[in-house]
Design a protein around this motif. Structure first.
Motif, PDB file in Angstrom:
ATOM      1  N   MET A 165      47.779 -38.796  53.114  1.00  9.63           N
ATOM      2  CA  MET A 165      47.142 -37.670  53.788  1.00  9.63           C
ATOM      3  C   MET A 165      47.082 -36.461  52.855  1.00  9.63           C
ATOM      4  N   ASP A 166      46.081 -35.622  53.052  1.00  8.81           N
ATOM      5  CA  ASP A 166      45.962 -34.369  52.314  1.00  8.81           C
ATOM      6  C   ASP A 166      46.628 -33.286  53.149  1.00  8.81           C
ATOM      7  N   CYS A 212      36.596 -32.149  67.234  1.00  6.95           N
ATOM      8  CA  CYS A 212      37.650 -32.194  66.224  1.00  6.95           C
ATOM      9  C   CYS A 212      38.675 -33.262  66.586  1.00  6.95           C
ATOM     10  N   SER A 213      39.791 -33.254  65.900  1.00  7.88           N
ATOM     11  CA  SER A 213      40.811 -34.275  66.121  1.00  7.88           C
ATOM     12  C   SER A 213      42.060 -33.658  66.739  1.00  7.88           C
ATOM     13  N   TYR A 219      52.488 -34.440  59.849  1.00 11.95           N
ATOM     14  CA  TYR A 219      52.167 -35.847  59.580  1.00 11.95           C
ATOM     15  C   TYR A 219      51.900 -36.598  60.880  1.00 11.95           C
ATOM     16  N   GLY A 225      45.703 -38.521  64.958  1.00 11.83           N
ATOM     17  CA  GLY A 225      44.266 -38.330  64.872  1.00 11.83           C
ATOM     18  C   GLY A 225      43.538 -39.441  64.156  1.00 11.83           C
ATOM     19  N   THR A 226      44.222 -40.123  63.242  1.00 12.97           N
ATOM     20  CA  THR A 226      43.594 -41.193  62.474  1.00 12.97           C
ATOM     21  C   THR A 226      43.976 -42.584  62.951  1.00 12.97           C
ATOM     22  N   GLY A 227      44.965 -42.678  63.827  1.00 16.32           N
ATOM     23  CA  GLY A 227      45.429 -43.979  64.284  1.00 16.32           C
ATOM     24  C   GLY A 227      46.271 -44.712  63.272  1.00 16.32           C
ATOM     25  N   ALA A 228      46.797 -43.995  62.279  1.00 15.63           N
ATOM     26  CA  ALA A 228      47.565 -44.640  61.219  1.00 15.63           C
ATOM     27  C   ALA A 228      48.840 -45.289  61.754  1.00 15.63           C
ATOM     28  N   TRP A 252      48.473 -35.736  62.129  1.00 14.54           N
ATOM     29  CA  TRP A 252      47.458 -36.429  61.324  1.00 14.54           C
ATOM     30  C   TRP A 252      47.406 -37.910  61.676  1.00 14.54           C
ATOM     31  N   ALA A 253      48.562 -38.537  61.820  1.00 10.71           N
ATOM     32  CA  ALA A 253      48.620 -39.965  62.142  1.00 10.71           C
ATOM     33  C   ALA A 253      48.025 -40.240  63.517  1.00 10.71           C
ATOM     34  N   THR A 312      44.671 -33.089  65.229  1.00 10.82           N
ATOM     35  CA  THR A 312      45.239 -32.149  64.265  1.00 10.82           C
ATOM     36  C   THR A 312      44.843 -30.712  64.579  1.00 10.82           C
TER      37      THR A 312
END
Length: 395
Positions: free
Chosen positions: A1-2, A67-68, A311, A317-320, A314-315, A70
């Motif tokens: 992630m950035d 948006c997400s 983190y 929002g991305t489904g990581a 972010w996770a 995040t």
């Protein structure tokens, strides 16, 4: 992630902070908390209609910004810094994602644009004190928690071509003022028990709502009594409700973690400001080594919690991966420590119940009562990761 924030994300934070600094002073918070709604209605209209916060994480086709999680978390970080009493978390992090995930297209089209605009607020109602269990943060949510087996909880039955609900939910965030309730209810009887979600409008006959006295007045709660109340099934009977609740719970935990980090950061700032100006033995108390060490520990804890919370957002929002519960545990611990040290280092004035430091302490304790405790959040995360399945861990 950035880890760097985009220009749009920085703008969300800056704009919201400017508004909340002007509108959420200590006296404003207490006045809003004492109001019948439990929040400042004018502030909510500003946040919703001018800044679009409720619709940040909703798709544009339903009136959202697209948006997400995040961006929603960053907005909640600023509301956490101010301890702003708003229905943002209950509406945007709990109820709206469930309607988006499970609702029929007609339900989404009818409800989500109103939620995104702030015209309608919503709350998630689960039986008893089981919010953390329903969201799969501290336990498996595929049991009979919604109805306690044969009796208790909230029961749903078919009647007159629709559904009727009977039961009680004791700790519903912003439930006394929400225009729409998403209610978890037990269906199918004991032999074929399952949990489904239902929509109940604020004006529904047979529903009684009473605001409860909560430890944290800036996070109002209500008791909801349902007495043969007509309800609308959310989605269809084949929906995997526990999975949807678990996914929503992970994202909500990440949002709440970032919010707690914002509150902890502000509590630390307030304490640093005090020790720089408060003098003892002819010098500022912040110059004493023991005080520096204690505040350094708080700073490290807040920074670590922010990294984990960002983190997790972010996770989500991305489904990581799902790490919201673990990040929430670290953030709540950081907030509790920052608030406690703030009270200690403010000395005699800090121990008075009316001091602003207690607002942060109550937020920490109240959130842990609702979504924790911390040790159960960590234990469930360890069980989910099967951390100890191989036997004893050698260190």
């Amino acid at each position: 992630m950035d880890a760097r924030l985009t220009a749009e994300q920085e703008e969300v934070r800056r704009t919201l902070r400017e508004v909340l600094v002007k509108r959420c002073g200590p006296d404003d918070l207490r006045a809003a908390a004492r109001s019948p709604e439990g929040h400042d209605r004018a502030l909510w209209e500003t946040l919703a209609q001018q800044l679009g916060l409720p619709g940040l994480a909703l798709p544009e086709r339903y009136g959202g910004i697209g948006c997400s999680v995040t961006e929603l978390a960053l907005a909640c970080e600023e509301s956490g810094r101010a301890l702003a009493p708003t229905p943002l978390f209950a509406t945007a992090a709990l109820a709206a994602p469930l309607i988006l995930a499970l609702g029929a297209e007609a339900q989404r089209a009818a409800l989500l644009p109103r939620l995104a605009s702030g015209e309608l607020t919503a709350a998630l109602a689960v039986p008893g004190a089981g919010l953390a269990t329903a969201l799969a943060l501290v336990d498996d949510n595929r049991g009979d928690w919604a109805g306690d087996g044969r009796a208790g909880g909230v029961q749903a039955r078919r009647a007159d071509g629709g559904w009727r609900l009977y039961g009680q939910a004791a700790q519903v965030l912003d439930g006394h003022s929400a225009g729409l309730l998403v209610v978890a209810a037990h269906t199918g009887g004991f032999a074929r028990s399952r949990t489904l979600l239902f929509l109940v409008r604020a004006e529904a006959a047979g529903m009684v709502r009473a605001r409860q006295t909560a430890l944290d007045a800036t996070r109002p709660q209500a008791r909801i009594e349902l007495r043969d109340v007509r309800a609308e099934l959310l989605g269809d009977e084949g929906a995997d409700v526990p999975a949807a609740l678990a996914a929503t719970g992970d994202a909500a935990a990440a949002v709440l973690a970032v919010e707690a980090v914002g509150a902890a950061d502000r509590a630390l700032e307030r304490t640093v400001e005090h020790v720089r100006t408060r003098e003892q033995f002819g010098r500022a108390i912040g110059s004493f080594q023991a005080v520096k060490h204690r505040l350094a520990d708080v700073y490290v804890g807040v920074r670590a919690a922010r990294s984990a919370a960002y983190y997790a957002a972010w996770a989500a929002g991305t489904g990581a991966e799902r790490v919201g519960g673990l990040a929430l545990a670290q953030a709540l611990e950081a907030l509790r420590t920052a608030a406690s040290e703030g009270i200690q280092l403010h000395g005699g004035i800090g121990f008075t119940w009316e001091h602003d430091a207690h607002l942060s302490f109550k937020r920490a304790a109240g959130d842990e009562l609702l979504f924790g405790p911390v040790h159960r959040l960590r234990a469930h995360a360890a069980d989910t990761a099967r951390l100890f399945d191989a036997g004893e861990v050698m260190v």
